[in-house]
Motif scaffolding. Structure first.
Motif, PDB file in Angstrom:
ATOM      1  N   ALA A  24       0.811  -1.219   0.000  1.00 35.87           N
ATOM      2  CA  ALA A  24       0.000   0.000   0.000  1.00 35.87           C
ATOM      3  C   ALA A  24       0.844   1.269   0.000  1.00 35.87           C
ATOM      4  O   ALA A  24       0.427   2.293  -0.530  1.00 35.87           O
ATOM      5  CB  ALA A  24      -0.947  -0.004   1.187  1.00 35.87           C
ATOM      6  N   ASN A  25       2.050   1.221   0.540  1.00 36.06           N
ATOM      7  CA  ASN A  25       2.862   2.434   0.657  1.00 36.06           C
ATOM      8  C   ASN A  25       3.935   2.556  -0.428  1.00 36.06           C
ATOM      9  O   ASN A  25       4.865   3.328  -0.290  1.00 36.06           O
ATOM     10  CB  ASN A  25       3.525   2.481   2.030  1.00 36.06           C
ATOM     11  N   GLY A  50      -0.341  -7.872  -7.992  1.00 33.98           N
ATOM     12  CA  GLY A  50      -1.299  -7.225  -7.102  1.00 33.98           C
ATOM     13  C   GLY A  50      -0.790  -5.880  -6.623  1.00 33.98           C
ATOM     14  O   GLY A  50       0.361  -5.744  -6.206  1.00 33.98           O
ATOM     15  N   ASN A  51      -1.639  -4.894  -6.696  1.00 30.54           N
ATOM     16  CA  ASN A  51      -1.330  -3.541  -6.253  1.00 30.54           C
ATOM     17  C   ASN A  51      -2.256  -3.226  -5.077  1.00 30.54           C
ATOM     18  O   ASN A  51      -3.468  -3.165  -5.245  1.00 30.54           O
ATOM     19  CB  ASN A  51      -1.561  -2.563  -7.404  1.00 30.54           C
ATOM     20  N   TYR A  52      -1.681  -3.016  -3.898  1.00 33.70           N
ATOM     21  CA  TYR A  52      -2.476  -2.790  -2.699  1.00 33.70           C
ATOM     22  C   TYR A  52      -2.584  -1.317  -2.325  1.00 33.70           C
ATOM     23  O   TYR A  52      -2.986  -0.999  -1.212  1.00 33.70           O
ATOM     24  CB  TYR A  52      -1.911  -3.627  -1.548  1.00 33.70           C
ATOM     25  N   ASN A  53      -2.237  -0.422  -3.229  1.00 31.99           N
ATOM     26  CA  ASN A  53      -2.421   1.003  -3.013  1.00 31.99           C
ATOM     27  C   ASN A  53      -3.740   1.398  -3.662  1.00 31.99           C
ATOM     28  O   ASN A  53      -3.842   1.406  -4.897  1.00 31.99           O
ATOM     29  CB  ASN A  53      -1.262   1.799  -3.614  1.00 31.99           C
ATOM     30  N   PRO A  54      -4.750   1.749  -2.870  1.00 34.13           N
ATOM     31  CA  PRO A  54      -6.067   2.059  -3.455  1.00 34.13           C
ATOM     32  C   PRO A  54      -6.134   3.400  -4.174  1.00 34.13           C
ATOM     33  O   PRO A  54      -7.118   3.689  -4.858  1.00 34.13           O
ATOM     34  CB  PRO A  54      -6.995   2.064  -2.229  1.00 34.13           C
ATOM     35  N   LEU A  55      -5.080   4.219  -4.039  1.00 35.26           N
ATOM     36  CA  LEU A  55      -5.112   5.559  -4.615  1.00 35.26           C
ATOM     37  C   LEU A  55      -4.542   5.653  -6.021  1.00 35.26           C
ATOM     38  O   LEU A  55      -4.758   6.641  -6.713  1.00 35.26           O
ATOM     39  CB  LEU A  55      -4.360   6.534  -3.697  1.00 35.26           C
ATOM     40  N   MET A  79      -4.691  -7.213 -10.085  1.00 32.43           N
ATOM     41  CA  MET A  79      -5.530  -6.406  -9.204  1.00 32.43           C
ATOM     42  C   MET A  79      -4.894  -5.023  -9.103  1.00 32.43           C
ATOM     43  O   MET A  79      -3.719  -4.902  -8.746  1.00 32.43           O
ATOM     44  CB  MET A  79      -5.621  -7.023  -7.810  1.00 32.43           C
ATOM     45  N   GLY A  80      -5.647  -3.995  -9.480  1.00 31.56           N
ATOM     46  CA  GLY A  80      -5.122  -2.635  -9.445  1.00 31.56           C
ATOM     47  C   GLY A  80      -4.099  -2.373 -10.532  1.00 31.56           C
ATOM     48  O   GLY A  80      -3.188  -1.572 -10.359  1.00 31.56           O
ATOM     49  N   VAL A  81      -4.275  -3.040 -11.668  1.00 36.17           N
ATOM     50  CA  VAL A  81      -3.307  -2.977 -12.767  1.00 36.17           C
ATOM     51  C   VAL A  81      -4.024  -2.589 -14.056  1.00 36.17           C
ATOM     52  O   VAL A  81      -5.080  -3.139 -14.370  1.00 36.17           O
ATOM     53  CB  VAL A  81      -2.601  -4.339 -12.954  1.00 36.17           C
ATOM     54  N   ASP A  82      -3.446  -1.657 -14.799  1.00 36.31           N
ATOM     55  CA  ASP A  82      -3.908  -1.324 -16.148  1.00 36.31           C
ATOM     56  C   ASP A  82      -2.910  -1.909 -17.134  1.00 36.31           C
ATOM     57  O   ASP A  82      -1.704  -1.710 -16.993  1.00 36.31           O
ATOM     58  CB  ASP A  82      -4.001   0.187 -16.348  1.00 36.31           C
ATOM     59  N   LEU A  83      -3.418  -2.612 -18.140  1.00 34.06           N
ATOM     60  CA  LEU A  83      -2.566  -3.277 -19.124  1.00 34.06           C
ATOM     61  C   LEU A  83      -2.509  -2.461 -20.400  1.00 34.06           C
ATOM     62  O   LEU A  83      -3.532  -2.142 -20.995  1.00 34.06           O
ATOM     63  CB  LEU A  83      -3.114  -4.678 -19.409  1.00 34.06           C
ATOM     64  N   GLY A  84      -1.273  -2.134 -20.835  1.00 34.30           N
ATOM     65  CA  GLY A  84      -1.090  -1.347 -22.051  1.00 34.30           C
ATOM     66  C   GLY A  84      -1.320  -2.161 -23.305  1.00 34.30           C
ATOM     67  O   GLY A  84      -2.196  -1.858 -24.100  1.00 34.30           O
TER      68      GLY A  84
END
Length: 122
Positions: A24-25, A50-55, A79-84
């Motif tokens: 998250a940090n 997985g990306n645990y930063n909600p911002l 999770m929390g990932v945008d694929l180019g």
């Protein structure tokens, strides 16, 4: 931050589980890409990002499966990932390969790698 993942030997990551988790940090927002560039390089593998930063989301620029069977039956979970972009380089490179976006765990969105590759090139 230029993170790269490569499996470039015959069956080099076959059957493996690759976990890449951002806490998250974290202060990293970009992954340059993942390359599976040999016959059966990631066959039957599971790749979890997985990306645990909600911002803020991770920008994964590129995934490439370039050789016969290189991503055969590979399961990508994001999770929390945008694929180019996603490339299936030759016929049969992505047979059985799927990508699941877990941004809404109650309703995960699963697509074949081949359909993702076509959508991203439109």
């Amino acid at each position: 931050y230029r993170f790269k993942a490569k499996c470039d030997g015959v069956a080099s990551c076959a059957g493996a589980t690759l976990n890449i988790f951002y806490p998250a940090n974290h202060n990293y927002w970009e992954m340059t890409g993942m390359w599976f560039s040999a016959t059966h390089a990631a066959a039957d593998a599971v790749v979890n990002v997985g990306n645990y930063n909600p911002l803020r989301r991770i920008d994964l620029k590129h995934i490439e499966c370039s050789d016969p069977g290189s991503c055969y039956n590979t399961k990508f979970n994001f999770m929390g990932v945008d694929l180019g972009d996603f490339a299936c380089g030759v016929p049969g490179a992505c047979d059985g390969c799927t990508i699941t976006f877990w941004d809404n765990p109650a309703a995960p969105n699963t697509m074949t790698c081949e359909s993702i590759a076509k959508l991203l090139w439109l």
